[in-house]
Scaffold this motif. Structure first.
Motif, PDB file in Angstrom:
ATOM      1  N   ARG A 166      -8.006   8.380  -1.327  1.00  8.02           N
ATOM      2  CA  ARG A 166      -8.541   7.130  -1.878  1.00  8.02           C
ATOM      3  C   ARG A 166      -8.742   7.253  -3.383  1.00  8.02           C
ATOM      4  O   ARG A 166      -8.441   6.353  -4.157  1.00  8.02           O
ATOM      5  CB  ARG A 166      -9.868   6.756  -1.206  1.00  8.02           C
ATOM      6  CG  ARG A 166      -9.657   6.206   0.171  1.00  8.02           C
ATOM      7  CD  ARG A 166     -10.915   6.166   1.026  1.00  8.02           C
ATOM      8  NE  ARG A 166     -10.499   6.080   2.406  1.00  8.02           N
ATOM      9  CZ  ARG A 166     -10.411   4.941   3.094  1.00  8.02           C
ATOM     10  NH1 ARG A 166     -10.806   3.810   2.550  1.00  8.02           N
ATOM     11  NH2 ARG A 166      -9.956   4.935   4.325  1.00  8.02           N
ATOM     12  N   GLN A 167      -9.276   8.414  -3.805  1.00  5.31           N
ATOM     13  CA  GLN A 167      -9.495   8.644  -5.230  1.00  5.31           C
ATOM     14  C   GLN A 167      -8.151   8.629  -5.970  1.00  5.31           C
ATOM     15  O   GLN A 167      -8.023   8.058  -7.054  1.00  5.31           O
ATOM     16  CB  GLN A 167     -10.204   9.993  -5.448  1.00  5.31           C
ATOM     17  CG  GLN A 167     -10.562  10.304  -6.893  1.00  5.31           C
ATOM     18  CD  GLN A 167     -11.456   9.243  -7.526  1.00  5.31           C
ATOM     19  OE1 GLN A 167     -12.395   8.744  -6.897  1.00  5.31           O
ATOM     20  NE2 GLN A 167     -11.158   8.842  -8.763  1.00  5.31           N
ATOM     21  N   ARG A 170      -7.118   5.122  -6.496  1.00  3.47           N
ATOM     22  CA  ARG A 170      -7.880   4.543  -7.608  1.00  3.47           C
ATOM     23  C   ARG A 170      -7.325   4.986  -8.954  1.00  3.47           C
ATOM     24  O   ARG A 170      -7.151   4.203  -9.877  1.00  3.47           O
ATOM     25  CB  ARG A 170      -9.324   5.051  -7.561  1.00  3.47           C
ATOM     26  CG  ARG A 170     -10.254   4.130  -6.914  1.00  3.47           C
ATOM     27  CD  ARG A 170     -11.679   4.699  -6.935  1.00  3.47           C
ATOM     28  NE  ARG A 170     -12.435   3.966  -5.945  1.00  3.47           N
ATOM     29  CZ  ARG A 170     -12.909   2.739  -6.131  1.00  3.47           C
ATOM     30  NH1 ARG A 170     -12.758   2.146  -7.294  1.00  3.47           N
ATOM     31  NH2 ARG A 170     -13.550   2.110  -5.179  1.00  3.47           N
ATOM     32  N   LYS A 174      -5.854   2.912 -12.169  1.00  3.23           N
ATOM     33  CA  LYS A 174      -6.353   3.052 -13.544  1.00  3.23           C
ATOM     34  C   LYS A 174      -5.213   3.327 -14.504  1.00  3.23           C
ATOM     35  O   LYS A 174      -5.128   2.751 -15.579  1.00  3.23           O
ATOM     36  CB  LYS A 174      -7.293   4.262 -13.609  1.00  3.23           C
ATOM     37  CG  LYS A 174      -8.739   3.957 -13.420  1.00  3.23           C
ATOM     38  CD  LYS A 174      -9.508   5.180 -13.887  1.00  3.23           C
ATOM     39  CE  LYS A 174     -10.926   5.195 -13.424  1.00  3.23           C
ATOM     40  NZ  LYS A 174     -11.615   6.421 -13.816  1.00  3.23           N
ATOM     41  N   VAL A 180      -9.632  -1.178 -10.621  1.00  2.00           N
ATOM     42  CA  VAL A 180      -9.569  -1.276  -9.156  1.00  2.00           C
ATOM     43  C   VAL A 180     -10.969  -1.583  -8.623  1.00  2.00           C
ATOM     44  O   VAL A 180     -11.840  -0.722  -8.584  1.00  2.00           O
ATOM     45  CB  VAL A 180      -9.034   0.029  -8.531  1.00  2.00           C
ATOM     46  CG1 VAL A 180      -8.937  -0.113  -7.008  1.00  2.00           C
ATOM     47  CG2 VAL A 180      -7.678   0.371  -9.116  1.00  2.00           C
ATOM     48  N   ILE A 183     -11.164  -0.364  -2.954  1.00  2.00           N
ATOM     49  CA  ILE A 183     -10.109   0.146  -2.095  1.00  2.00           C
ATOM     50  C   ILE A 183     -10.459  -0.360  -0.698  1.00  2.00           C
ATOM     51  O   ILE A 183     -11.581  -0.134  -0.235  1.00  2.00           O
ATOM     52  CB  ILE A 183     -10.119   1.703  -2.103  1.00  2.00           C
ATOM     53  CG1 ILE A 183      -9.824   2.244  -3.500  1.00  2.00           C
ATOM     54  CG2 ILE A 183      -9.166   2.273  -1.062  1.00  2.00           C
ATOM     55  CD1 ILE A 183      -8.389   2.102  -3.949  1.00  2.00           C
ATOM     56  N   SER A 414     -18.780   4.825  -4.720  1.00  2.00           N
ATOM     57  CA  SER A 414     -18.007   4.029  -5.673  1.00  2.00           C
ATOM     58  C   SER A 414     -18.750   2.782  -6.091  1.00  2.00           C
ATOM     59  O   SER A 414     -19.501   2.203  -5.304  1.00  2.00           O
ATOM     60  CB  SER A 414     -16.699   3.566  -5.052  1.00  2.00           C
ATOM     61  OG  SER A 414     -15.924   4.643  -4.739  1.00  2.00           O
TER      62      SER A 414
END
Ligand code: AMP
Length: 619
Positions: A166-167, A170, A174, A180, A183, A414
């Motif tokens: 997931r990171q 993101r 970016k 973003v 998610i 987040s």
């Protein structure tokens, strides 16, 4: 607090800026928005089509093209044409080692748990950079079609994606110049597209069956008070419509008595077979017989034969559904709705089998290729505050995380997460015998902690001395409904524990939040690049350290020349760590790795054979 948007041109906040929804897929990606009639709509950049193949090609200068244009290079320049990059996002080499042979491009094999890199056109690319190329193309198409800047997006990921995947998604956003906002899980988006979960009073349990070109997954979700909870997921990341095409190809090879070994050499003939097979499969979704001549060969297959060819693969997907149900402690009768996602669910046999299993007709009237992106656009609209019918839960305005290697921010909760919420991650030590660990808590969107707000710092003391990497330290963030954050650190082997409480909103005015968000967008690209250099450096340092210790312990197994050359490569790697160029660092890391890997194997073999010799055999 939640609905802040930034106009990049003026640097000020504004209320109504378009937020797009993006389905970043393994085979195809697409972007959708809410049109002036308030309906979600996929964006078709004049003549280019809705679906953008998730393929990137680099020419010898390192210039990228994306989509259909890149797809054309799959056969002519496979080494520099990257597809299925989603499979590599946030993954380590060890995670993907078994599947390298399915990819025509080169994955750097450093045999560690570091994240994978890909070599193309003599440069090193991370999956984040490659995904960013796809996202840039989608952003560009949306801007071109809608004639307005697009800076904010909701991006979807499979429900089974872990934190690191997931990171990475993101980060890719970016790097593509997108803020973003959230998610979202693909099954959640699909459900929103069908209007399920939009009513806060609604309570439902749903199944989302997603069969694409190369992947299959099923997710069971519970929806309550507008909150989607994933109850179970299951699937097979190497099963999809491509397998159906292959089954038809094999059938024709048999039936027409074609020579497999000749075909293996004849890429053009093989490609024709594959294309005909896909055409046949699609035709059989609406008719009972496919019968076409290409060259001197008749390509013919009927629906019944096709169904028998794919029934085994289909049965595997149904088994995944059964497993998901049993993991969630449910039976088919507990499922209120079944939703179909992915191009392969157009096959009537798939629909029939899914209906049989769940005992209800699945929802299929929305285009299964678009449904996820459309749902992402609806989620984006909710975040933009354009839907008063939907309850917007209290959210945290800035991300919360801790400092990791090299001063990087590791986000644990987040921005925009609903509160109350709880999240955690496991860490370990980086030095042998380390007994204390500093935990510094930060708030903000920048990749380097020094640019974020420091909230607190404490030390977890009394970690039992162990080799680096062995202690397991759980760090949990608990943000309660009043916005109080509790940070807990626990070493799992010994049970040593430490905890603090902070109020992240203390001293945080709207102006501060606004400035921090604007800064994070304007510095996004350099931030991600810096993060990559720091990660490459961390990895390089770790390898140089390991290689030095290996030499100290095992030099008796190496000859003079090998020792000398290893020393030279270590020195070159250490030298490159001084620079800020990621590619140079990765090149030297790779070189040291490639050179020393056989030594490690040699030492292992010697150790095994001496252990065998030492074994008593007279028992
Ligand atoms: P996706 O990954 O969701 O874009 O799905 C792509 C897969 O759907 C490919 O294997 C396509 O061949 C397949 N597909 C697309 N259209 C149809 C159709 N009409 N009938 C059966 N399969 C289809």
């Amino acid at each position: 607090m939640a609905k802040i948007s930034i106009n990049l041109a003026t640097g000020s906040l504004q209320q109504e800026e378009l937020i797009v929804g993006i389905d970043l897929g393994t085979t195809n990606s697409l972007v959708a928005f809410i049109n002036p009639e308030k309906q979600p709509q996929a964006i078709n950049d004049t003549g280019k089509g809705l679906l953008v193949p998730s393929v990137v090609h680099f020419n010898e200068h390192g210039d990228a093209v994306v989509g259909n244009e890149a797809k054309a290079f799959l056969t002519t320049d496979p080494a520099n044409t990257i597809f299925s990059v989603k499979r590599l996002l946030g993954r380590s080499y060890q995670d993907v080692a078994d599947h390298q042979d399915l990819l025509s491009y080169k994955i750097i094999d450093d045999n560690t748990d570091a994240l994978v890199k890909i070599r193309a056109a003599n440069r090193f690319y991370t999956p984040v950079e490659l995904s960013a190329e796809i996202l840039k193309e989608l952003k560009h198409r949306a801007e071109h079609a809608l004639k307005t800047p697009v800076n904010r997006a909701v991006i979807t990921v499979p429900a089974y994606f872990n934190d690191s995947q997931r990171q990475a998604t993101r980060d890719a956003g970016k790097l593509a110049g997108l803020d973003v906002l959230r998610i979202v899980n693909e099954p959640t988006a699909a459900s929103l597209a069908y209007g399920i979960g939009l009513n806060p009073q609604e309570q439902k349990t749903i199944a989302v069956y997603d069969l694409g070109g190369g992947t299959f997954d099923v997710s069971l979700l519970s929806i309550q008070n507008g909150i989607f909870e994933v109850l179970a997921t299951n699937g097979d990341t190497f099963l999809g419509g491509d397998d159906f095409d292959r089954a038809i190809v094999d059938y024709w090879i048999e039936k027409n008595d074609l020579d497999r070994s000749v075909l293996q050499e004849d890429q053009v003939q093989m490609q024709t077979l594959r294309l005909q097979a896909e055409l046949a499969k699609k035709a059989l979704s609406t008719q009972n017989l496919y019968n076409e001549k290409a060259g001197d060969i008749w390509y013919s297959i009927d629906r019944q034969t096709f169904e028998s060819l794919i029934s085994e693969n289909l049965e595997r997907t149904l088994n995944s559904c059964r497993l998901a149900l049993s993991d969630a402690g449910l039976t088919a009768a507990d499922i209120d709705e079944v939703i179909l996602v992915g191009g392969s669910t157009r096959t009537p046999y798939v629909k029939r089998k899914v209906e049989e299993l769940f005992g209800r007709k699945p929802q299929d009237h929305i285009n299964p290729d678009e449904v996820v992106a459309l749902g992402a656009a609806i989620q984006a609209d909710v975040l933009a505050g354009n839907r008063s019918d939907i309850l917007l839960l209290d959210v945290t305005p800035l991300s919360l995380g801790i400092e990791t290697m090299g001063g990087l921010m590791d986000v644990i909760i987040s921005r925009n997460a609903k509160i109350p919420t709880k999240a955690g991650r496991q860490y370990t030590t980086s030095v042998d015998g380390q007994v204390n660990m500093k935990i510094a808590v930060f708030q903000g969107e920048r990749d380097l902690v020094q640019e974020n707000r420091k909230l607190a710092e404490f030390e977890l003391k009394g970690i039992p001395a162990m080799p680096a990497g062995l202690p397991k330290i759980d760090i949990n963030f608990i943000l309660n409904a009043d916005g109080i954050l509790t940070v807990q650190a626990i070493e799992l082997r010994s049970g040593v524990k430490q905890e603090i409480e902070v109020k992240p909103s203390y001293g945080l005015t709207d102006d501060v939040v606004e400035k921090m968000l604007i800064d994070s967008v304007t510095h996004a690209k350099e931030d991600v690049q810096q993060r990559m250099v720091i990660e490459a450096r961390g990895e390089g340092e770790q390898l140089a350290y390991t290689a030095e210790r290996f030499l100290e312990k095992n030099s008796q197994f190496l000859n003079e020349e090998e020792i000398e050359h290893t020393r030279l490569l270590i020195a070159q790697l250490r030298q490159s760590l001084q620079t800020a160029d990621k590619d140079t660092i990765l090149k030297h890391t790779d070189a040291l790795n490639e050179y020393t890997r056989p030594f490690a194997e040699r030492v292992m073999d010697i150790a095994i054979s001496s252990a065998m010799k030492g074994k008593k055999i007279d028992e």
